[in-house]
Design a protein around this motif. Structure first.
Motif, mmCIF file in Angstrom:
data_model
loop_
_atom_site.group_PDB
_atom_site.id
_atom_site.type_symbol
_atom_site.label_atom_id
_atom_site.label_comp_id
_atom_site.label_asym_id
_atom_site.label_seq_id
_atom_site.Cartn_x
_atom_site.Cartn_y
_atom_site.Cartn_z
ATOM 1 N N UNK A 9 -26.873 8.861 3.937
ATOM 2 C CA UNK A 9 -27.047 8.672 2.500
ATOM 3 C C UNK A 9 -25.885 7.910 1.876
ATOM 4 N N UNK A 10 -24.710 7.967 2.515
ATOM 5 C CA UNK A 10 -23.546 7.257 1.986
ATOM 6 C C UNK A 10 -23.002 6.300 3.034
ATOM 7 N N UNK A 11 -22.496 5.159 2.578
ATOM 8 C CA UNK A 11 -21.840 4.230 3.493
ATOM 9 C C UNK A 11 -20.433 4.727 3.788
ATOM 10 N N UNK A 12 -19.933 4.361 4.963
ATOM 11 C CA UNK A 12 -18.541 4.664 5.283
ATOM 12 C C UNK A 12 -17.654 3.793 4.395
ATOM 13 N N UNK A 13 -16.798 4.396 3.569
ATOM 14 C CA UNK A 13 -16.009 3.596 2.627
ATOM 15 C C UNK A 13 -14.975 2.721 3.323
ATOM 16 N N UNK A 14 -14.812 1.524 2.804
ATOM 17 C CA UNK A 14 -13.774 0.602 3.269
ATOM 18 C C UNK A 14 -12.719 0.524 2.179
ATOM 19 N N UNK A 15 -11.486 0.854 2.535
ATOM 20 C CA UNK A 15 -10.403 0.930 1.557
ATOM 21 C C UNK A 15 -9.191 0.162 2.061
ATOM 22 N N UNK A 16 -8.264 -0.071 1.166
ATOM 23 C CA UNK A 16 -7.011 -0.713 1.549
ATOM 24 C C UNK A 16 -6.227 0.195 2.483
ATOM 25 N N UNK A 17 -5.600 -0.399 3.477
ATOM 26 C CA UNK A 17 -4.819 0.385 4.436
ATOM 27 C C UNK A 17 -3.701 1.156 3.734
ATOM 28 N N UNK A 18 -3.174 0.581 2.665
ATOM 29 C CA UNK A 18 -2.101 1.247 1.936
ATOM 30 C C UNK A 18 -2.578 2.550 1.297
ATOM 31 N N UNK A 19 -3.865 2.611 0.943
ATOM 32 C CA UNK A 19 -4.410 3.847 0.410
ATOM 33 C C UNK A 19 -4.752 4.820 1.532
ATOM 34 N N UNK A 20 -5.244 4.310 2.643
ATOM 35 C CA UNK A 20 -5.668 5.171 3.752
ATOM 36 C C UNK A 20 -4.524 6.023 4.286
ATOM 37 N N UNK A 21 -3.285 5.521 4.207
ATOM 38 C CA UNK A 21 -2.149 6.284 4.731
ATOM 39 C C UNK A 21 -1.877 7.527 3.896
ATOM 40 N N UNK A 22 -2.452 7.605 2.696
ATOM 41 C CA UNK A 22 -2.250 8.787 1.856
ATOM 42 C C UNK A 22 -3.194 9.929 2.228
ATOM 43 N N UNK A 23 -4.168 9.655 3.089
ATOM 44 C CA UNK A 23 -5.127 10.677 3.514
ATOM 45 C C UNK A 23 -4.538 11.516 4.629
ATOM 46 N N UNK A 24 -5.105 12.683 4.909
ATOM 47 C CA UNK A 24 -4.606 13.516 6.010
ATOM 48 C C UNK A 24 -4.560 12.736 7.319
ATOM 49 N N UNK A 25 -3.610 13.084 8.174
ATOM 50 C CA UNK A 25 -3.403 12.349 9.417
ATOM 51 C C UNK A 25 -4.635 12.365 10.310
ATOM 52 N N UNK A 26 -5.397 13.458 10.249
ATOM 53 C CA UNK A 26 -6.571 13.563 11.131
ATOM 54 C C UNK A 26 -7.823 12.922 10.553
ATOM 55 N N UNK A 27 -7.716 12.269 9.409
ATOM 56 C CA UNK A 27 -8.869 11.554 8.842
ATOM 57 C C UNK A 27 -9.137 10.315 9.683
ATOM 58 N N UNK A 28 -10.361 10.171 10.215
ATOM 59 C CA UNK A 28 -10.667 9.003 11.055
ATOM 60 C C UNK A 28 -10.502 7.699 10.293
ATOM 61 N N UNK A 29 -9.927 6.725 10.973
ATOM 62 C CA UNK A 29 -9.746 5.389 10.400
ATOM 63 C C UNK A 29 -10.157 4.372 11.447
ATOM 64 N N UNK A 30 -10.888 3.356 11.019
ATOM 65 C CA UNK A 30 -11.357 2.340 11.942
ATOM 66 C C UNK A 30 -10.930 0.973 11.424
ATOM 67 N N UNK A 31 -10.434 0.119 12.308
ATOM 68 C CA UNK A 31 -9.986 -1.210 11.846
ATOM 69 C C UNK A 31 -11.151 -2.038 11.340
ATOM 70 N N UNK A 32 -10.865 -2.872 10.355
ATOM 71 C CA UNK A 32 -11.873 -3.749 9.769
ATOM 72 C C UNK A 32 -11.326 -5.162 9.784
ATOM 73 N N UNK A 33 -12.131 -6.105 10.258
ATOM 74 C CA UNK A 33 -11.707 -7.496 10.221
ATOM 75 C C UNK A 33 -11.601 -7.955 8.775
ATOM 76 N N UNK A 34 -10.605 -8.774 8.496
ATOM 77 C CA UNK A 34 -10.340 -9.184 7.114
ATOM 78 C C UNK A 34 -11.548 -9.823 6.457
ATOM 79 N N UNK A 35 -12.354 -10.556 7.241
ATOM 80 C CA UNK A 35 -13.475 -11.275 6.657
ATOM 81 C C UNK A 35 -14.743 -10.440 6.580
ATOM 82 N N UNK A 36 -14.677 -9.184 7.051
ATOM 83 C CA UNK A 36 -15.914 -8.411 7.153
ATOM 84 C C UNK A 36 -16.586 -8.200 5.813
ATOM 85 N N UNK A 37 -15.850 -7.660 4.851
ATOM 86 C CA UNK A 37 -16.490 -7.311 3.593
ATOM 87 C C UNK A 37 -15.439 -6.846 2.602
ATOM 88 N N UNK A 38 -15.735 -6.973 1.326
ATOM 89 C CA UNK A 38 -14.878 -6.383 0.304
ATOM 90 C C UNK A 38 -14.958 -4.877 0.409
#
Length: 418
Positions: free
Chosen positions: A285-314
Motif C-alpha cells: 500500500x505504501x512505496x518504500x520512501x527515498x530520502x536524503x542520506x543525511x536524513x537517513x543517518x538520523x534513523x535507528x542503526x538497524x533501520x534498513x537502508x538501500x543505495x539508490x542511483x543518483x538518476x533513479x528518482x526524486x
C-alpha cells in the motif's frame, strides 16, 4: 455509446461465485478490484480490442465526462460513493512476436496487449524459455498497467526489459509508439503516473531466449550443451537467493526461480487467493520512501537502508527536518543543482517499528494490516473504502510521528484521502 456487460472472467481470479454472473452497469467497484471495496460507476464499457479501447478513450475525451480506466483492479481503491462517471474495463488480450533486426543475438521482442493478465504473461515466457520477467511472477494486474507503475520485485523491474508502448495520448487522433526512455521510468513511477494523460494499448518487451532450442548457452562464460541445457537466469535479490539456497548472482532454472518468487509472495499474502483475506488488498500500500542520506543517518542503526542511483528518482518523501529548513516537497537536488545522495528505506520496517504489528486493526474496522506483511492493508471481510483510508491515515501518522517520514500510497486512490 451504450452500456456494456462486464465479462464473467473479470472476477474469475477473485471470486468464483461472482464470476458466474454477467454484470450490467450497476456492478460495484468492490466486485472489480482486489481490495474489494468501492461503490458504483455511472456506467461501464468493456474494451475487448486495442481499437475498441482507443475508440472509447477518444469518445470519452471528446465528451469531457469523467472516466476511469480499470485493468485487473489490483492497484486501484475507489471510495464507497463510487466513481461519478464511466468505467472502462481493459480486456484486450494477446502476445505476439515482433521482428526486430536491431536486436542482439538471443534477444526476442514480444508485444503484449494491455488487457493481458500479467502473471499469465510471465508464465508463458518462462515456459518458452524467455528470461527477463520471471522475478515479476505473481504480481496481480494487467500488462497495460505495468509501465504506469514501473512494476518491480526481487531485483527486477519493468524498466529492465521494456522496449516501448503503444500509447494514445489525450487530444491525439492516432496512437504512437513511445519508447521506454520517453516514459522516464523511475521507482514505481513514470511520465504517465506524473500526469501524461493517455491510454496504454500494448507494451513491447525485449527478453532473452535461454531455451535449449536457441542453441548453446553461455553461463558465466561457459558454453552449455543445448541438449543438456535448461533455461536459466541469475538471482539478483538476497532474499530470493536465500530461499533458493544459492549465492547471489547464481544461475537457476527459470521455472525454479518463478516457483520461489511465487512462494515468497504467497508467504506475504501477495498472491491472490479468494479464501485468504490477507490477499484482499492492493499489494504494497505504501512505496518504500527515498530520502536524503543525511536524513537517513538520523534513523535507528538497524533501520534498513538501500543505495539508490543518483538518476533513479526524486525522493518520494521529504523529511520534516528538511521541510523545517525550507525545502520544497519532493526536492531532488542539493545546492547548485547537484543531485544529493539518496537512500531507500523500508516502509514495512518503518510501519512495524512505529508500533503497528501484523494483523493490527482499528476498533470496529473491517480493514487490517496483513497478518503476513506490514506493508499490505487488507479487507478482512466487510471492510469499506472508508475503513481502508482510515487505517492508511493512521499508519502515515504513526510513522511520521515516530520517524519524521511521510509515507506515500502506491495504489491509485479515487475519492479518498490518506
Amino acid at each position: 455509446m451504450t452500456h456494456a456487460d462486464v465479462a464473467p472472467e473479470a472476477r474469475a481470479d477473485l471470486d468464483p461465485a461472482v464470476a458466474q454472473e454477467v454484470f450490467a452497469a450497476d456492478v460495484a467497484l468492490a466486485q472489480l478490484t482486489t481490495m474489494r471495496v468501492g461503490g458504483h460507476a455511472e456506467r461501464i464499457l468493456v474494451a475487448r480490442s486495442s481499437a475498441e479501447l482507443a475508440e472509447f478513450a477518444r469518445e470519452l475525451w471528446d465528451d469531457g465526462e469523467p472516466w476511469l480506466l480499470l485493468g485487473g483492479g489490483s492497484n486501484t481503491v475507489v471510495s464507497d460513493d463510487g466513481f461519478p462517471g464511466t468505467l472502462v474495463l481493459v480486456r484486450n488480450t494477446g502476445i505476439d512476436a515482433i521482428a526486430d533486426a536491431t536486436l542482439a543475438d538471443g534477444e526476442v521482442r514480444v508485444r503484449v496487449q494491455a488487457g493481458h493478465d500479467w502473471d499469465a504473461l510471465v508464465a508463458a515466457t518462462v515456459e518458452r524459455g524467455l528470461a527477463g520477467i520471471e522475478a515479476l511472477s505473481g504480481i496481480p494486474g494487467l500488462a497495460g498497467a505495468a509501465p504506469v507503475q514501473n512494476i518491480g520485485a526481487y531485483g527486477c523491474e519493468l524498466a529492465d526489459v521494456l522496449h516501448s508502448i503503444e500509447f494514445l495520448e489525450s487530444g491525439h487522433a492516432e496512437p504512437r509508439r513511445m519508447s521506454a526512455a520517453e516514459l522516464e521510468l523511475g521507482y514505481r513511477d513514470s511520465a504517465i503516473k506524473q500526469g501524461l494523460e493517455g491510454v496504454v494499448l500494448s507494451i513491447d518487451l525485449v527478453l532473452t531466449d535461454r531455451s535449449p532450442a536457441h542453441g548453446a548457452h553461455q553461463v558465466d562464460g561457459q558454453g552449455i550443451d543445448p541438449d543438456q541445457a535448461e533455461a536459466t537466469a541469475p538471482v539478483r535479490y538476497a532474499q530470493l537467493a536465500q530461499a533458493l539456497g544459492v549465492e547471489l548472482g547464481a544461475h537457476v532454472p527459470l521455472t525454479q526461480l518463478r516457483s520461489a518468487v511465487l512462494a515468497l509472495r504467497a508467504s506475504k499474502g501477495m498472491v491472490l487467493d479468494a479464501a485468504d483475506h490477507d490477499t484482499w488488498s492492493s499489494g504494497s500500500f505504501f512505496t518504500n520512501p527515498i530520502v536524503a542520506a543525511s536524513f537517513a543517518v538520523t534513523l535507528p542503526e538497524n533501520a534498513p537502508r538501500f543505495p539508490v542511483q543518483e538518476a533513479e528518482v526524486a525522493p518520494t518523501v521529504t523529511s520534516l527536518e528538511d521541510i523545517a529548513a525550507g525545502a520544497p516537497l519532493r526536492a531532488s537536488h542539493g545546492a547548485a543543482g547537484t543531485p544529493s545522495r539518496q537512500v531507500k528505506l523500508s516502509a514495512a520496517w518503518l510501519i512495524e517499528h512505529a508500533g503497528i504489528p501484523r494483523g493490527y486493526r482499528l476498533p470496529g474496522s473491517g480493514a487490517a494490516i496483513s497478518s503476513k506483511h506490514t506493508l499490505a492493508l487488507t479487507n478482512q471481510g466487510g471492510a469499506s473504502a472508508a475503513d481502508v483510508a482510515e487505517l492508511a491515515r493512521f499508519v502515515v501518522q504513526r510513522v511520521q510521528q515516530e520517524f519524521g517520514v511521510i509515507l506515500a500510497p502506491e495504489p491509485r486512490l479515487y475519492g479518498l484521502e490518506v
